[in-house]
Design a protein around this motif. Structure first.
Motif, PDB file in Angstrom:
ATOM      1  N   ASP A 135      47.011   4.128  76.029  1.00 26.02           N
ATOM      2  CA  ASP A 135      47.702   2.856  75.816  1.00 26.02           C
ATOM      3  C   ASP A 135      46.717   1.712  76.031  1.00 26.02           C
ATOM      4  O   ASP A 135      46.273   1.455  77.152  1.00 26.02           O
ATOM      5  CB  ASP A 135      48.890   2.732  76.774  1.00 26.02           C
ATOM      6  N   ASP A 137      47.148  -1.492  75.979  1.00 27.51           N
ATOM      7  CA  ASP A 137      47.628  -2.596  76.804  1.00 27.51           C
ATOM      8  C   ASP A 137      47.494  -2.275  78.286  1.00 27.51           C
ATOM      9  O   ASP A 137      47.189  -3.154  79.094  1.00 27.51           O
ATOM     10  CB  ASP A 137      49.086  -2.923  76.469  1.00 27.51           C
ATOM     11  N   PHE A 140      43.953  -2.858  79.054  1.00 26.96           N
ATOM     12  CA  PHE A 140      43.627  -4.291  79.000  1.00 26.96           C
ATOM     13  C   PHE A 140      44.045  -4.997  80.290  1.00 26.96           C
ATOM     14  O   PHE A 140      43.273  -5.782  80.853  1.00 26.96           O
ATOM     15  CB  PHE A 140      44.304  -4.943  77.798  1.00 26.96           C
ATOM     16  N   GLN A 141      45.259  -4.717  80.744  1.00 19.43           N
ATOM     17  CA  GLN A 141      45.723  -5.370  81.970  1.00 19.43           C
ATOM     18  C   GLN A 141      44.886  -4.942  83.172  1.00 19.43           C
ATOM     19  O   GLN A 141      44.617  -5.746  84.076  1.00 19.43           O
ATOM     20  CB  GLN A 141      47.208  -5.050  82.202  1.00 19.43           C
ATOM     21  N   VAL A 162      39.264  -0.586  75.668  1.00 21.21           N
ATOM     22  CA  VAL A 162      40.399  -1.146  74.920  1.00 21.21           C
ATOM     23  C   VAL A 162      40.080  -1.185  73.429  1.00 21.21           C
ATOM     24  O   VAL A 162      40.897  -0.797  72.593  1.00 21.21           O
ATOM     25  CB  VAL A 162      40.746  -2.566  75.427  1.00 21.21           C
ATOM     26  N   GLU A 166      41.979   0.274  70.325  1.00 19.03           N
ATOM     27  CA  GLU A 166      42.567  -0.687  69.382  1.00 19.03           C
ATOM     28  C   GLU A 166      41.464  -1.641  68.922  1.00 19.03           C
ATOM     29  O   GLU A 166      41.162  -2.636  69.584  1.00 19.03           O
ATOM     30  CB  GLU A 166      43.706  -1.456  70.049  1.00 19.03           C
ATOM     31  N   HIS A 169      41.665  -5.809  68.815  1.00 20.23           N
ATOM     32  CA  HIS A 169      42.294  -6.405  70.001  1.00 20.23           C
ATOM     33  C   HIS A 169      41.565  -7.710  70.303  1.00 20.23           C
ATOM     34  O   HIS A 169      40.514  -7.732  70.932  1.00 20.23           O
ATOM     35  CB  HIS A 169      42.210  -5.440  71.185  1.00 20.23           C
TER      36      HIS A 169
END
Length: 221
Positions: A135, A137, A140-141, A162, A166, A169
């Protein structure tokens, strides 16, 4: 298909009125079963009816003090209303009761991150990446939390991860640009800001970063 399962299927199909009807019937037939209140709470949360969702989740916890998914639902209710401390308490309760899932760690980490408790966010977001490594996201977080705690080398590695998950992004490129700028790698920073804008032309922060670099380069000519 059980009545409860049919209601969940209706939710997945976006047939919210039908789902509400089924969940109501399930509660009428089995008023002491917490799962029906949790499912209705999930529906109300999806509809952004936070006040009623909270009451249904709380009813579930009254019927079963160890209903971990009810506490997870309550955490989401508070999170959606920016009540991050209450959100953390309930997500932590869900974990304590055995809901050892990536989403719980992720939301607990986000609650800390959004409440600017960056160091507290790190272990939860790291665990979320371990449980849900595909995932973008989640990664990323986690990268943001690392950056906020000034672990820029690790943050850079995570933002690169990330982009592996993706490619387009824009925020990952922006943050890589910021890190490059901090490390005085001007051309690399410019490349990341430019790429972020190619992906998302309205990315204001990337535009500001790119403009500042171009002005600085022009002044040095």
């Amino acid at each position: 298909m059980k009545e409860m399962d049919q209601g969940i299927q209706y939710m997945k199909e976006g047939k919210l009125e039908e789902a509400a009807k089924y969940f109501t019937g399930a509660i009428e037939q089995n008023p002491n079963d917490p799962i029906h209140y949790i499912n209705f709470g999930n529906l109300l949360l999806h509809m952004k009816d936070y006040g009623r969702a909270q009451k249904f989740y709380q009813k579930a916890t009254q019927l079963d003090e160890e209903a971990a998914t009810a506490f997870y639902g309550l955490g989401n209710v508070y999170f959606e209303q920016d009540e991050f401390n209450d959100a953390r308490v309930n997500f932590q309760k869900a974990l304590t009761l055995g809901l050892d899932e990536a989403d719980v760690y992720f939301m607990l980490g986000l609650s800390c991150l959004y409440d600017e408790k960056f160091k507290h966010a790190l272990p939860y977001l790291q665990r979320a990446t371990e449980l849900n490594g595909e995932d973008a996201d989640v990664w990323f977080q986690y990268g943001l939390a690392l950056a906020q705690t000034e672990q820029l080398t690790n943050a850079k590695e995570v933002f690169i991860k990330v982009l592996e998950l993706e490619t387009n992004h824009s925020d990952a490129h922006y943050n890589l640009g910021v890190i490059s700028l901090f490390n005085e790698n001007i051309q690399e920073a410019l490349a990341h800001f430019t790429r972020a804008l190619e992906i998302q032309p309205e990315h204001i922060l990337a535009a500001n970063g790119k403009n500042q670099i171009e002005k600085m380069l022009a002044d040095n000519e």
